[in-house]
Design an enzyme around this catalytic site. Sequence first.
Site, PDB file in Angstrom:
ATOM      1  N   THR A  65     -23.013 -38.429  42.586  1.00  0.00           N
ATOM      2  CA  THR A  65     -21.678 -37.970  42.979  1.00  0.00           C
ATOM      3  C   THR A  65     -21.452 -37.972  44.488  1.00  0.00           C
ATOM      4  O   THR A  65     -20.364 -37.611  44.945  1.00  0.00           O
ATOM      5  CB  THR A  65     -21.426 -36.550  42.434  1.00  0.00           C
ATOM      6  N   GLY A  66     -22.456 -38.351  45.248  1.00  0.00           N
ATOM      7  CA  GLY A  66     -22.282 -38.443  46.696  1.00  0.00           C
ATOM      8  C   GLY A  66     -21.285 -39.530  47.057  1.00  0.00           C
ATOM      9  O   GLY A  66     -21.048 -40.472  46.305  1.00  0.00           O
ATOM     10  N   LYS A  67     -20.703 -39.411  48.244  1.00  0.00           N
ATOM     11  CA  LYS A  67     -19.678 -40.357  48.682  1.00  0.00           C
ATOM     12  C   LYS A  67     -20.201 -41.788  48.706  1.00  0.00           C
ATOM     13  O   LYS A  67     -19.554 -42.721  48.212  1.00  0.00           O
ATOM     14  CB  LYS A  67     -19.177 -39.946  50.069  1.00  0.00           C
ATOM     15  N   GLU A 146     -33.464 -44.471  55.315  1.00  0.00           N
ATOM     16  CA  GLU A 146     -34.472 -44.637  56.362  1.00  0.00           C
ATOM     17  C   GLU A 146     -34.798 -43.283  56.975  1.00  0.00           C
ATOM     18  O   GLU A 146     -34.243 -42.259  56.587  1.00  0.00           O
ATOM     19  CB  GLU A 146     -33.978 -45.614  57.426  1.00  0.00           C
ATOM     20  N   TYR A 209     -29.055 -60.961  54.859  1.00  0.00           N
ATOM     21  CA  TYR A 209     -27.654 -61.238  54.558  1.00  0.00           C
ATOM     22  C   TYR A 209     -27.225 -62.579  55.163  1.00  0.00           C
ATOM     23  O   TYR A 209     -26.528 -63.368  54.532  1.00  0.00           O
ATOM     24  CB  TYR A 209     -26.739 -60.133  55.102  1.00  0.00           C
ATOM     25  N   GLU A 259     -41.354 -59.942  60.122  1.00  0.00           N
ATOM     26  CA  GLU A 259     -41.247 -59.503  61.511  1.00  0.00           C
ATOM     27  C   GLU A 259     -42.580 -58.903  61.922  1.00  0.00           C
ATOM     28  O   GLU A 259     -43.517 -58.810  61.129  1.00  0.00           O
ATOM     29  CB  GLU A 259     -40.125 -58.482  61.670  1.00  0.00           C
ATOM     30  N   HIS A 302     -36.677 -51.068  63.491  1.00  0.00           N
ATOM     31  CA  HIS A 302     -37.255 -50.658  62.213  1.00  0.00           C
ATOM     32  C   HIS A 302     -38.474 -49.779  62.450  1.00  0.00           C
ATOM     33  O   HIS A 302     -39.249 -50.005  63.381  1.00  0.00           O
ATOM     34  CB  HIS A 302     -37.691 -51.887  61.402  1.00  0.00           C
TER      35      HIS A 302
END
Length: 699
Positions: A65-67, A146, A209, A259, A302
Amino acid sequence: MLPRPSLPLRPCRSPRSLPRLSGTSQPTTLPRRAFSATGPSQDYASTLKNLRIGKHTRVMFQGFTGKLATANAAESIAWGTNVVGGVTPGRTGEHLGLPLLPTVQDAVERLRPDVTGIYVAAHQDVPGAVEEAVAAEVPLVVAVAEHIPLHDMLRVHAMLKTQSRSRLVGANSPGVISATGRCRVGFQPLPCFAPGKIGVAAKSGTLSYECVASTTRAGLGQSLCIGVGGDILPGTDLREALMVLAEEEDTEGIALIGEIGGWGEMEAAQWIKEYNARTANPKPIVGLIGGVHAAPGRVMGHAGAFTVLGEPDARANIAALEAAGVTMVNHPSKIGDALKARLAEHTKTTSGGQPSSPFKSGVQQRGIHTAVRRARTTQPRSPQHQQKRHLYIREDQAFDLLRQYGVTAAEYSGKGTRRFLAISIDRSTRSPCIVASPTTEPDLAVSQTKRFPFDYNRGLDGLQANRIAEHLKLGPRTGDSLRKVLGSLAAIFYDKEAFLLETRVVERLGEVKIVNARFGFDDAAHRTANRQADIHALRDPAAEDPAEVEAERDAIVLIRLGSSDDRSCSIGTVVNGAGLAMNTLDALADAGGRAANFLDTGGKATSETVKKSFELVLRDERVRVIFVNIFGGLTRGDMIARGVVLAFEELRPRVPVVVRIRGTNEAEGQRIIAESGLPIYAFDDFEEAAAKAIELSGQ
């Protein structure tokens, strides 16, 4: 046995007692969870099959139910993902027209999910949510948050190893998505994806992406994309993702994005080499490694993007992957064309034809796939820089802490051979480890460094201490002294939630003496969980770069590159996403430019974030041009364009601005800049934008 001391991670849960290291305070408690039994032929590795999501995968959400979860679930449902409901503690009913349950166990019994997406903020106990899902035996658990405290994740991994039902992806992961099965569990930007034949294994969200968009433009599309994430201890690593993609029926080629940080890329290279040797028609792989021009000793955005003594650097990773038969590129926009070429050669080979240049026996040659051939070296970490993802304390403070734990420490007098001894993280075993080398000479330390992993819950044992003494070439009378030093270091590691306790020791009269110390502690334990206030009170922001400290307050990661008088570092960079920011430095250098900074606005940059980034970059007098490189995934191109225009109008920069926008709403973003009437150079092609930035910088 050198017992493991206690760490009060989450005292709100039912505890169990733990042994303690001699010389430390009384043990406290850690929570206990019940897990499914693991038979002799099955372990955590047997859960890899759970990564194969698709059309019929049943998906649930924790934190439903979180945004953020609500918006993500609605978007995924519209795309075709089979979302069956979710969990919010203490609540029952419906949400988005789907069942809402109070516990994961209730959801498992009623909804029978194949995967759960954990959309719980870091400060809301993500490790507890993972534990609850694993205890309920959900086959696949995806954690996207994170800044999860490192020792919480060490504890989670210690528990994951005891079961064979649940597989974890993350934390700090963009998620897992099947484009062919229209099943998304994560934050991936859906407009970039198209059903097809390319599998993706990636640490970086933004790089993955752009890779996906590249394969879509090349007409290849995607099959299964596994975002392992950039955390120090991911639940699934690159090698494991490759193992799944190699067997995935819809996958004909693979994109690998890694990386700096740990041995994951080297292990992936070794697996690829063995896979190519044993497979009649292996799937072609194209790779990219970020961090060639990373600042030594710094955490590049990161949590896991850093190296410690003995770990390979980006150049060594690239060399190993090339040697294994991977075609390496220096920018994600090139991955689509490179895979298209590899697949064409693969088709010729499997149909009886002869492969032609630029691919010979699958090894990358100079051509469209390589901008620069990099030296094949592994470099030790430079000790003079400090990592800002973690807190480092001064050596005198480290000595004081050692004395509190019963160990005498003093500056090196010049007498005796110094040896390297540390407690750090073994990313391969997902556990703590002792790192030891019989020498501290830079040319020898890397090759002679050895790791001794140990179980997080059980701690060190006497046999390990004996092996460490033998590797350090210590005398036979030093056994008790070494055990005392190791015990105290272990106590500090657990009690203060350290990530690296690095020392240099000498042998004197049968005693092991610490003569140098460099201690690093996990800042997420303090910022996310409000623990370790005493250690983090030792931080002295006045001794740090003021711009970097100010950037941190706005959730921006800024790292100054080069010395303040090095005028060749003249390109100020503003980039969204740590992986893309690292790659921007590398690709600019390949094109002949030098960046003045690393700046990650975050994967969800806003107009205000962009404006603040401009302010910070413009404070560097060396900067002669600002290069904005944005790939719109979660961040929309039009939002970034408005931020650039806002920054230009309000700040009136003294230097020209080059903007490269691709991805979500890229056309609208480019239109906003074109119609602004401002002297901003706008591009959609990276190489054209980079060339213009380098030209304007005078390099």
